[in-house]
Design a protein around this motif. Structure first.
Motif, mmCIF file in Angstrom:
data_model
loop_
_atom_site.group_PDB
_atom_site.id
_atom_site.type_symbol
_atom_site.label_atom_id
_atom_site.label_comp_id
_atom_site.label_asym_id
_atom_site.label_seq_id
_atom_site.Cartn_x
_atom_site.Cartn_y
_atom_site.Cartn_z
ATOM 1 N N ALA A 78 1.100 -1.562 -0.362
ATOM 2 C CA ALA A 78 -0.283 -0.194 -0.053
ATOM 3 C C ALA A 78 1.242 1.235 0.118
ATOM 4 C CB ALA A 78 -1.049 0.372 0.965
ATOM 5 N N TYR A 79 0.728 2.139 -0.018
ATOM 6 C CA TYR A 79 1.270 3.573 -0.421
ATOM 7 C C TYR A 79 2.596 3.644 -1.284
ATOM 8 C CZ TYR A 79 -2.765 5.247 2.969
ATOM 9 O OH TYR A 79 -4.006 5.367 3.548
ATOM 10 N N THR A 80 2.683 2.238 -2.216
ATOM 11 C CA THR A 80 3.874 2.700 -3.223
ATOM 12 C C THR A 80 2.646 2.921 -4.299
ATOM 13 O OG1 THR A 80 4.005 0.650 -3.826
ATOM 14 C CG2 THR A 80 5.021 1.490 -2.353
ATOM 15 N N ASN A 81 3.983 3.722 -5.852
ATOM 16 C CA ASN A 81 3.017 4.155 -6.708
ATOM 17 C C ASN A 81 1.943 3.521 -7.301
ATOM 18 O OD1 ASN A 81 3.662 6.919 -6.655
ATOM 19 N ND2 ASN A 81 5.632 6.506 -7.190
ATOM 20 N N GLY A 82 2.599 2.044 -8.527
ATOM 21 C CA GLY A 82 1.994 1.369 -8.680
ATOM 22 C C GLY A 82 0.771 0.908 -7.820
ATOM 23 N N CYS A 83 0.962 0.762 -6.679
ATOM 24 C CA CYS A 83 -0.358 -0.733 -5.694
ATOM 25 C C CYS A 83 -0.855 0.642 -5.488
ATOM 26 C CB CYS A 83 0.438 -0.775 -4.839
ATOM 27 S SG CYS A 83 1.936 -2.001 -4.969
ATOM 28 N N ASN A 84 -0.841 1.869 -5.510
ATOM 29 C CA ASN A 84 -2.203 2.876 -5.702
ATOM 30 C C ASN A 84 -2.485 3.219 -7.080
ATOM 31 O OD1 ASN A 84 -0.592 3.393 -2.933
ATOM 32 N ND2 ASN A 84 0.378 5.215 -4.077
ATOM 33 N N LEU A 85 -2.064 2.608 -7.520
ATOM 34 C CA LEU A 85 -2.397 3.200 -9.245
ATOM 35 C C LEU A 85 -3.253 1.587 -9.146
ATOM 36 C CD1 LEU A 85 -3.068 4.578 -11.545
ATOM 37 C CD2 LEU A 85 -0.561 3.588 -12.851
ATOM 38 N N ASP B 158 -8.392 7.954 -2.292
ATOM 39 C CA ASP B 158 -7.821 8.165 -3.548
ATOM 40 C C ASP B 158 -7.288 6.827 -4.013
ATOM 41 O OD1 ASP B 158 -7.696 11.289 -4.121
ATOM 42 O OD2 ASP B 158 -5.703 11.208 -2.372
ATOM 43 N N TYR B 159 -7.538 5.598 -3.408
ATOM 44 C CA TYR B 159 -6.977 4.389 -3.365
ATOM 45 C C TYR B 159 -7.562 3.330 -3.296
ATOM 46 C CZ TYR B 159 -2.761 7.025 -3.143
ATOM 47 O OH TYR B 159 -2.268 8.167 -2.766
ATOM 48 N N CYS B 160 -8.160 3.112 -2.316
ATOM 49 C CA CYS B 160 -9.695 1.815 -1.887
ATOM 50 C C CYS B 160 -10.490 2.730 -2.243
ATOM 51 C CB CYS B 160 -9.075 0.536 -0.874
ATOM 52 S SG CYS B 160 -7.623 -0.457 -1.716
ATOM 53 N N ALA B 161 -10.903 3.599 -2.473
ATOM 54 C CA ALA B 161 -12.249 4.757 -1.915
ATOM 55 C C ALA B 161 -13.434 4.004 -1.152
ATOM 56 C CB ALA B 161 -12.532 4.873 -3.665
ATOM 57 N N GLY B 162 -12.897 3.236 -0.518
ATOM 58 C CA GLY B 162 -13.576 2.616 0.576
ATOM 59 C C GLY B 162 -14.909 1.699 0.052
ATOM 60 N N LYS B 163 -14.184 1.142 -1.489
ATOM 61 C CA LYS B 163 -14.943 -0.103 -1.984
ATOM 62 C C LYS B 163 -14.487 -1.311 -2.672
ATOM 63 C CE LYS B 163 -16.666 3.145 -6.109
ATOM 64 N NZ LYS B 163 -16.037 3.903 -6.870
ATOM 65 N N LEU B 164 -12.578 -0.980 -2.357
ATOM 66 C CA LEU B 164 -12.250 -2.902 -2.674
ATOM 67 C C LEU B 164 -11.473 -2.234 -0.776
ATOM 68 C CD1 LEU B 164 -11.077 -4.110 -4.578
ATOM 69 C CD2 LEU B 164 -8.569 -2.138 -4.223
ATOM 70 N N ASN C 256 2.808 -9.845 -14.911
ATOM 71 C CA ASN C 256 4.948 -9.346 -15.788
ATOM 72 C C ASN C 256 3.663 -8.406 -16.820
ATOM 73 O OD1 ASN C 256 6.368 -10.914 -15.137
ATOM 74 N ND2 ASN C 256 5.949 -12.486 -16.575
ATOM 75 N N LEU C 257 2.201 -7.254 -16.017
ATOM 76 C CA LEU C 257 1.588 -6.548 -16.548
ATOM 77 C C LEU C 257 1.719 -5.027 -15.680
ATOM 78 C CD1 LEU C 257 -1.459 -8.367 -17.777
ATOM 79 C CD2 LEU C 257 0.177 -7.498 -18.871
ATOM 80 N N ALA C 258 1.596 -3.871 -16.526
ATOM 81 C CA ALA C 258 1.578 -2.730 -15.551
ATOM 82 C C ALA C 258 0.133 -2.225 -14.899
ATOM 83 C CB ALA C 258 2.042 -1.112 -16.549
ATOM 84 N N PRO C 259 -0.035 -2.134 -14.415
ATOM 85 C CA PRO C 259 -1.070 -2.262 -13.023
ATOM 86 C C PRO C 259 -2.546 -1.879 -13.092
ATOM 87 C CG PRO C 259 1.099 -0.910 -11.624
ATOM 88 C CD PRO C 259 1.435 -1.491 -13.339
ATOM 89 N N VAL C 260 -2.755 -0.798 -14.287
ATOM 90 C CA VAL C 260 -3.843 -0.839 -14.898
ATOM 91 C C VAL C 260 -4.053 -1.758 -16.645
ATOM 92 C CG1 VAL C 260 -5.261 1.141 -16.365
ATOM 93 C CG2 VAL C 260 -3.611 2.008 -14.926
#
Length: 195
Positions: free
Chosen positions: A65-72, A110-116, A173-177
């Motif tokens: 949590a709170y690292t760039n790729g994981c935030n995205l 900004d991240y899980c937004a209370g949904k995830l 082996n894929l980018a976060p999105v």
């Protein structure tokens, strides 16, 4: 010849340190797990077995949590959660973060937004059961909030699991999105509900 020797040395070092460890593949049975998780800042006990009774489950492992790729990735899953639900699937993130850290992360708009929902695998046993490599954070590593990261990292890999407990897709082996989009594509394929 020097390049070949260097390549062989690199490969053997990777194998010896577990860096070449492969995640569980499609067709494997997903290891069941029960652990503390958080949704909208509130802790609860997450059970994969219970979640599978309701339909397919996307279990995505992420480093921290709170690292760039994981935030995205968390933000993208949260934004797309209605599409996963419409296809009959639920989603849970798993990391080696503490439950206290995940309570903050899960509620953060900004991240899980209370949904995830995000689950704590503090000792890395769940990640290892899925044959994922776990490595320690480098000393002094800070997250995007400026806090020390005091836990290990599991490799970013997503598993789509059918209600019978069988893994139907292993996405790595894929980018976060792209990871999120591929998981949604697989889930829609299972439900027959295309895009």
């Amino acid at each position: 010849m020097t390049k070949i020797i260097h390549l062989l040395t690199t490969l053997s070092l990777g194998l010896a340190t577990g860096l070449a460890q492969a995640a569980l593949n499609e067709g494997s049975n997903a290891p069941d797990f029960k652990t503390q998780a958080s949704l909208a800042g509130k802790s609860f006990t997450y059970s994969l077995k219970d979640a599978l009774r309701k339909g397919p489950v996307v279990v995505y492992f992420y480093p921290s949590a709170y690292t760039n790729g994981c935030n995205l990735q968390a933000h993208t899953f949260a934004e797309q959660l209605d599409k996963f639900s419409a296809a009959g699937a639920s989603v849970v993130g798993v990391s080696l973060d503490s439950i206290d850290r995940l309570n903050r992360f899960s509620a953060d708009p900004d991240y899980c937004a209370g949904k995830l929902a995000v689950a704590s695998d503090a000792d890395g046993k769940i990640a290892k059961a899925y044959a994922l490599s776990v490595r320690e954070a480098a000393a002094g590593r800070k997250d995007t909030k400026g806090q020390d990261i005091d836990h290990g990292f599991a490799e970013r890999t997503t598993f789509v699991i059918q209600p019978d407990g069988r893994i139907v897709a292993t996405i790595g082996n894929l980018a976060p999105v792209a990871n999120v989009q591929k998981a949604l594509e697989v889930v829609r394929g299972l439900s027959g509900k295309g895009s």
